[in-house]
Write a protein that holds these residues in place. Structure first.
Motif, PDB file in Angstrom:
ATOM      1  N   ARG A 148       0.938  -1.094  -0.125  1.00  0.00           N
ATOM      2  CA  ARG A 148      -0.008  -0.171   0.103  1.00  0.00           C
ATOM      3  C   ARG A 148       0.943   1.096  -0.213  1.00  0.00           C
ATOM      4  O   ARG A 148       1.786   1.202   0.682  1.00  0.00           O
ATOM      5  CB  ARG A 148      -0.977  -0.011   1.341  1.00  0.00           C
ATOM      6  CG  ARG A 148      -1.960   1.156   1.192  1.00  0.00           C
ATOM      7  CD  ARG A 148      -3.005   0.782   2.530  1.00  0.00           C
ATOM      8  NE  ARG A 148      -3.860   1.845   2.739  1.00  0.00           N
ATOM      9  CZ  ARG A 148      -4.566   1.799   3.558  1.00  0.00           C
ATOM     10  NH1 ARG A 148      -4.507   1.023   4.594  1.00  0.00           N
ATOM     11  NH2 ARG A 148      -5.323   3.124   3.917  1.00  0.00           N
ATOM     12  N   THR A 149       0.434   2.111  -0.830  1.00  0.00           N
ATOM     13  CA  THR A 149       1.234   3.544  -1.055  1.00  0.00           C
ATOM     14  C   THR A 149       0.656   4.597  -0.253  1.00  0.00           C
ATOM     15  O   THR A 149      -0.608   4.721  -0.387  1.00  0.00           O
ATOM     16  CB  THR A 149       1.642   3.787  -2.412  1.00  0.00           C
ATOM     17  OG1 THR A 149       2.343   2.943  -2.785  1.00  0.00           O
ATOM     18  CG2 THR A 149       2.389   5.043  -2.328  1.00  0.00           C
ATOM     19  N   LEU A 150       1.104   5.249   0.848  1.00  0.00           N
ATOM     20  CA  LEU A 150       0.686   6.233   1.635  1.00  0.00           C
ATOM     21  C   LEU A 150       1.495   7.637   1.133  1.00  0.00           C
ATOM     22  O   LEU A 150       2.500   7.639   1.329  1.00  0.00           O
ATOM     23  CB  LEU A 150       0.843   6.271   2.997  1.00  0.00           C
ATOM     24  CG  LEU A 150       0.182   4.808   3.740  1.00  0.00           C
ATOM     25  CD1 LEU A 150       0.681   4.593   5.212  1.00  0.00           C
ATOM     26  CD2 LEU A 150      -1.268   4.897   3.584  1.00  0.00           C
ATOM     27  N   ASN A 151       0.823   8.512   0.440  1.00  0.00           N
ATOM     28  CA  ASN A 151       1.419   9.635  -0.138  1.00  0.00           C
ATOM     29  C   ASN A 151       1.305  10.652   0.618  1.00  0.00           C
ATOM     30  O   ASN A 151       2.340  11.735   0.191  1.00  0.00           O
ATOM     31  CB  ASN A 151       0.611   9.964  -1.432  1.00  0.00           C
ATOM     32  CG  ASN A 151       0.713   8.733  -2.497  1.00  0.00           C
ATOM     33  OD1 ASN A 151       1.812   8.421  -2.876  1.00  0.00           O
ATOM     34  ND2 ASN A 151      -0.515   8.246  -2.843  1.00  0.00           N
ATOM     35  N   THR A 152       0.899  11.025   1.615  1.00  0.00           N
ATOM     36  CA  THR A 152       0.522  12.267   2.232  1.00  0.00           C
ATOM     37  C   THR A 152       0.834  12.054   3.995  1.00  0.00           C
ATOM     38  O   THR A 152       0.485  10.744   4.482  1.00  0.00           O
ATOM     39  CB  THR A 152      -0.682  13.053   2.113  1.00  0.00           C
ATOM     40  OG1 THR A 152      -1.680  12.467   2.793  1.00  0.00           O
ATOM     41  CG2 THR A 152      -0.819  13.174   0.768  1.00  0.00           C
ATOM     42  N   PRO A 153       1.235  13.051   4.611  1.00  0.00           N
ATOM     43  CA  PRO A 153       1.141  12.707   6.088  1.00  0.00           C
ATOM     44  C   PRO A 153      -0.027  12.650   6.679  1.00  0.00           C
ATOM     45  O   PRO A 153      -0.121  11.769   7.673  1.00  0.00           O
ATOM     46  CB  PRO A 153       1.794  14.171   6.573  1.00  0.00           C
ATOM     47  CG  PRO A 153       2.581  14.677   5.381  1.00  0.00           C
ATOM     48  CD  PRO A 153       1.765  14.140   4.098  1.00  0.00           C
ATOM     49  N   ASP A 154      -1.114  13.106   6.266  1.00  0.00           N
ATOM     50  CA  ASP A 154      -2.516  12.642   6.639  1.00  0.00           C
ATOM     51  C   ASP A 154      -2.755  11.100   6.409  1.00  0.00           C
ATOM     52  O   ASP A 154      -3.555  10.568   7.353  1.00  0.00           O
ATOM     53  CB  ASP A 154      -3.666  13.540   5.982  1.00  0.00           C
ATOM     54  CG  ASP A 154      -3.485  15.076   6.292  1.00  0.00           C
ATOM     55  OD1 ASP A 154      -3.113  15.207   7.318  1.00  0.00           O
ATOM     56  OD2 ASP A 154      -3.932  15.939   5.619  1.00  0.00           O
ATOM     57  N   GLU A 155      -2.317  10.555   5.222  1.00  0.00           N
ATOM     58  CA  GLU A 155      -2.725   9.312   4.897  1.00  0.00           C
ATOM     59  C   GLU A 155      -1.903   8.403   5.795  1.00  0.00           C
ATOM     60  O   GLU A 155      -2.559   7.542   6.215  1.00  0.00           O
ATOM     61  CB  GLU A 155      -2.245   8.959   3.697  1.00  0.00           C
ATOM     62  CG  GLU A 155      -3.270   9.506   2.621  1.00  0.00           C
ATOM     63  CD  GLU A 155      -2.712   9.187   1.201  1.00  0.00           C
ATOM     64  OE1 GLU A 155      -1.689   8.631   0.725  1.00  0.00           O
ATOM     65  OE2 GLU A 155      -3.537   9.485   0.305  1.00  0.00           O
ATOM     66  N   TYR A 189      -3.441   5.788   8.784  1.00  0.00           N
ATOM     67  CA  TYR A 189      -3.301   4.499   8.552  1.00  0.00           C
ATOM     68  C   TYR A 189      -2.647   3.866   9.867  1.00  0.00           C
ATOM     69  O   TYR A 189      -3.012   2.934  10.496  1.00  0.00           O
ATOM     70  CB  TYR A 189      -2.248   4.002   7.640  1.00  0.00           C
ATOM     71  CG  TYR A 189      -1.776   2.666   7.532  1.00  0.00           C
ATOM     72  CD1 TYR A 189      -2.678   1.930   6.783  1.00  0.00           C
ATOM     73  CD2 TYR A 189      -0.795   2.043   8.243  1.00  0.00           C
ATOM     74  CE1 TYR A 189      -2.351   0.338   6.626  1.00  0.00           C
ATOM     75  CE2 TYR A 189      -0.288   1.003   8.324  1.00  0.00           C
ATOM     76  CZ  TYR A 189      -1.188   0.057   7.604  1.00  0.00           C
ATOM     77  OH  TYR A 189      -0.878  -1.368   7.616  1.00  0.00           O
ATOM     78  N   LEU A 190      -1.716   4.862  10.488  1.00  0.00           N
ATOM     79  CA  LEU A 190      -1.350   4.495  12.029  1.00  0.00           C
ATOM     80  C   LEU A 190      -2.522   4.532  12.948  1.00  0.00           C
ATOM     81  O   LEU A 190      -2.522   3.696  13.826  1.00  0.00           O
ATOM     82  CB  LEU A 190      -0.068   5.452  12.404  1.00  0.00           C
ATOM     83  CG  LEU A 190       1.173   5.299  11.583  1.00  0.00           C
ATOM     84  CD1 LEU A 190       1.985   6.554  11.879  1.00  0.00           C
ATOM     85  CD2 LEU A 190       1.970   3.902  11.647  1.00  0.00           C
ATOM     86  N   ALA A 191      -3.432   5.476  12.803  1.00  0.00           N
ATOM     87  CA  ALA A 191      -4.315   5.687  13.900  1.00  0.00           C
ATOM     88  C   ALA A 191      -5.388   4.049  13.774  1.00  0.00           C
ATOM     89  O   ALA A 191      -5.922   3.727  14.704  1.00  0.00           O
ATOM     90  CB  ALA A 191      -5.292   6.858  13.695  1.00  0.00           C
TER      91      ALA A 191
END
Length: 104
Positions: free
Chosen positions: A10-17, A21-23
């Motif tokens: 999975r690619t997470l592109n932004t700090p918000d993503e 995901y961590l949350a």
């Protein structure tokens, strides 16, 4: 019966993503945990714990994550200071509240 492993990318592109995901991961771990933040716990084994830490063999759960060996617990030291320490999760149990005098 068949057991196999799957891999997912999975690619997470932004700090918000990344934060989302961590949350989500943390919520899943917390739901799978036998302890909740704020639970009163009893230290059932003092293995590896110095006698001046964890007075009364009780504490308050700060963080327990499944599949980890240790939990973070708030305890008192012999000098009266509150301290967050890691204790082996297997050495903890939910504390049963003491029966009040009139409840017998």
């Amino acid at each position: 019966m068949l057991t196999f492993a799957e891999t997912r990318q999975r690619t997470l592109n932004t700090p918000d993503e990344i934060a989302a995901y961590l949350a989500e991961t943390l919520r899943g771990m917390q739901e799978a945990s036998p302890f909740r933040t704020g639970d009163e716990v009893t230290i059932t084994s003092r293995s590896g714990l110095p006698p001046e830490i964890g007075v009364g063999d009780v504490g308050i759960m700060l963080c327990d994550l499944p599949n980890q060996l240790h939990s973070w617990v708030l305890v008192f030291t012999a000098g009266g200071q509150q301290m967050a320490v890691q204790i082996q999760t297997a050495n903890l149990a939910k504390r049963e509240p003491a029966a009040e005098a009139g409840d017998e």
